[in-house]
Enzyme design. Structure first.
Site, PDB file in Angstrom:
ATOM      1  N   HIS A  11      23.072 -18.696 -10.396  1.00 19.20           N
ATOM      2  CA  HIS A  11      24.251 -19.385 -10.926  1.00 19.20           C
ATOM      3  C   HIS A  11      24.355 -19.140 -12.423  1.00 19.20           C
ATOM      4  CE1 HIS A  11      24.906 -22.519  -7.494  1.00 19.20           C
ATOM      5  NE2 HIS A  11      24.848 -21.286  -7.053  1.00 19.20           N
ATOM      6  N   TYR A  62      28.467 -31.564 -11.782  1.00 18.84           N
ATOM      7  CA  TYR A  62      27.893 -32.827 -12.251  1.00 18.84           C
ATOM      8  C   TYR A  62      29.076 -33.695 -12.683  1.00 18.84           C
ATOM      9  CZ  TYR A  62      23.160 -30.759 -12.560  1.00 18.84           C
ATOM     10  OH  TYR A  62      21.939 -30.178 -12.289  1.00 18.84           O
ATOM     11  N   PRO A 120      15.859 -36.603 -12.010  1.00 25.60           N
ATOM     12  CA  PRO A 120      16.263 -35.292 -11.490  1.00 25.60           C
ATOM     13  C   PRO A 120      17.528 -34.694 -12.114  1.00 25.60           C
ATOM     14  CG  PRO A 120      16.843 -37.023  -9.931  1.00 25.60           C
ATOM     15  CD  PRO A 120      16.091 -37.687 -11.049  1.00 25.60           C
ATOM     16  N   LYS A 170      14.546 -30.554 -13.917  1.00 26.61           N
ATOM     17  CA  LYS A 170      13.401 -29.996 -14.656  1.00 26.61           C
ATOM     18  C   LYS A 170      12.046 -30.216 -13.973  1.00 26.61           C
ATOM     19  CE  LYS A 170      15.202 -28.055 -18.264  1.00 26.61           C
ATOM     20  NZ  LYS A 170      15.728 -26.793 -17.803  1.00 26.61           N
ATOM     21  N   TYR A 182      19.356 -26.420 -20.133  1.00 26.05           N
ATOM     22  CA  TYR A 182      19.392 -26.391 -18.667  1.00 26.05           C
ATOM     23  C   TYR A 182      18.702 -25.134 -18.130  1.00 26.05           C
ATOM     24  CZ  TYR A 182      21.317 -27.326 -14.000  1.00 26.05           C
ATOM     25  OH  TYR A 182      21.461 -27.613 -12.669  1.00 26.05           O
TER      26      TYR A 182
HETATM   27  C1  PHB Z   1      19.509 -30.062  -5.767  1.00 28.15           C
HETATM   28  O1  PHB Z   1      20.186 -29.110  -5.352  1.00 28.15           O
HETATM   29  O2  PHB Z   1      18.779 -30.725  -5.007  1.00 28.15           O
HETATM   30  C2  PHB Z   1      19.569 -30.456  -7.207  1.00 28.15           C
HETATM   31  C3  PHB Z   1      20.275 -29.658  -8.090  1.00 28.15           C
HETATM   32  C4  PHB Z   1      20.355 -30.027  -9.417  1.00 28.15           C
HETATM   33  C5  PHB Z   1      19.746 -31.178  -9.857  1.00 28.15           C
HETATM   34  C6  PHB Z   1      19.020 -31.962  -8.982  1.00 28.15           C
HETATM   35  C7  PHB Z   1      18.934 -31.607  -7.651  1.00 28.15           C
HETATM   36  O3  PHB Z   1      19.866 -31.547 -11.166  1.00 28.15           O
END
Ligand code: PHB
Length: 402
Positions: A81, A210, A302, A306, A394
């Protein structure tokens, strides 16, 4: 713990407690450096493989898995990505990692990372005992620590090691071996959690979304063309059984809705879990012959994805330092580990905390708090410095910094 007599004794330079991604990656890297290690794990392989965890790998970690010969499956089954979307005020704003910092992140679930590592250990003849019980770690204050455990067929073992690594996750028992009056635990609890689902549905967006909204946070992630992973902010004590599919989809749709007409493609939900989260670090990470690595020493919420990345960085540094320590016989070399690891740990603590407060709604917050948060998001997406900051954090800090 148990009176059962030891039937098998093994001498090995490094004993690893925990065979999740950190323990297995450490064993793999040590083997490549010519250092033998035995790993023990209380869960079975099948139990670990059926636990759903996060799904984002920094490009440096994806590369480390491929280049050290764990697996190249990530290149086939993973998805690179080059950005993420932040949604707020009813619109999406892309953070273009490739253009801003020339980096990317890989969508590749932690369970697949674990499977690849477990297969690589088996392929390379590494010794890993899954499904063990009554694990005892002894004498870490001296230079001849031992790990005792009963294997899955009931045989009691003792590993006589020079170093023991506690890679036994966020509920680590190894970390309690550092005396309380010599260790510091840094904590932050959050008044919210994530409700995570897996659904049989088509992809809703090309990259991760997000979303901040006045109803709370949501994250739209992916697994395959036909299975999607999504999360929404909930109460830490939420009962998953109180949520049927209709209520889940209504909540998720409300949190991503906007004037651009964006909506999620729905399907049946087949997995529901509440993920409580907190920020935690225990220092020191080394005590005598014991070293803590990964979630055993630190956990992050989460939001910034990280957790696994930090654990993989810990063990890359640790494998390098530990191999030099074992080969030279100079115990002082091991002191290099903690300062190198901790710099990244605290950077990631800050980033995970920052992403969390940027996007979640704190219970009891006011209209002012909400407008201020939108102002902060506007500063992030509306300035090149803001976008670059997010993209850099990130996608991960360059390894040379640590
Ligand atoms: C996930 O795909 O489980 C996932 C992706 C990004 C995050 C947390 C979990 O920040």
């Amino acid at each position: 713990m148990t009176d059962q007599e030891v039937a098998e004794t093994t001498e090995v330079p490094v004993a690893i407690v925990g065979a999740g991604p950190s323990g297995l990656m450490l064993a793999h890297l040590l083997a490549r450096a010519g250092v033998d290690a035995v790993a023990v794990e209380s869960r079975t392989r099948a139990e670990i493989e059926s636990t759903h965890r996060a799904g984002i790998l920094e490009a440096d970690n994806a590369r480390a898995l491929v280049e050290t010969g764990v697996s190249d499956r990530i290149l086939r089954d993973g998805h690179e990505h080059e950005g993420i979307e932040l949604r707020f005020d009813g619109r999406g704003h892309r953070i273009d990692f490739a253009e801003l910092v020339g980096a990317s992140a890989w969508l590749y679930p932690q369970t697949d990372v674990f499977t690849d590592l477990a297969d690589a250990r088996a392929r390379d003849g590494g010794v890993v005992h899954y499904g063990v019980r009554d694990t005892e770690v002894l004498d870490v204050e001296g230079d001849a620590p031992r790990v005792r455990f009963t294997d899955s067929s009931g045989i009691r073992h003792e590993l006589r090691a020079r170093y023991v690594i506690g890679a036994d996750g966020s509920r680590s028992t190894c970390r309690a071996l550092v005396p309380q009056d010599r260790s510091t635990q840094f904590f932050k609890e959050y008044p919210f959690a994530w409700f995570g689902i897996l659904t049989h549905a088509p992809v809703s967006a090309p990259e991760l979304v997000y979303a901040q909204s006045e109803h709370g946070f949501a994250l739209i992630s992916q697994r395959t063309d036909a299975v999607q992973r999504m999360y929404f902010q909930c109460d830490p004590d939420e009962d998953v059984d109180a949520w049927d599919d209709a209520r889940i989809w209504e909540t998720l749709q409300q949190r991503v809705a906007g004037r651009d007409g964006f909506s999620l493609r729905e399907g049946p939900v087949f997995e529901k879990t509440v993920l409580r989260f907190r920020s935690f670090v225990q220092q020191p990470m080394r005590w005598g012959s014991l070293v803590l690595a990964g979630d055993a020493a630190h956990t992050v919420p989460p939001t910034g994805a990280k957790g696994l990345n930090l654990a993989l960085h810990d063990v890359q540094i640790l494998a390098d330092v530990l191999a030099r320590t074992v080969h030279s016989g100079d115990d002082a070399v091991l002191d290099e580990f903690e300062p190198r690891a901790l710099q990244r740990v605290w950077r990631a603590q800050n980033f995970s905390y920052w992403m969390t407060q940027l996007l979640h709604t704190t219970p009891g917050s006011t209209a002012f708090d909400h407008r201020r948060q939108v102002g902060e998001l506007d500063n992030v997406v509306g300035t090149r410095a803001g976008r670059t900051y997010l993209a850099e954090q990130y996608t991960g800090w360059p390894t040379r910094d640590t």
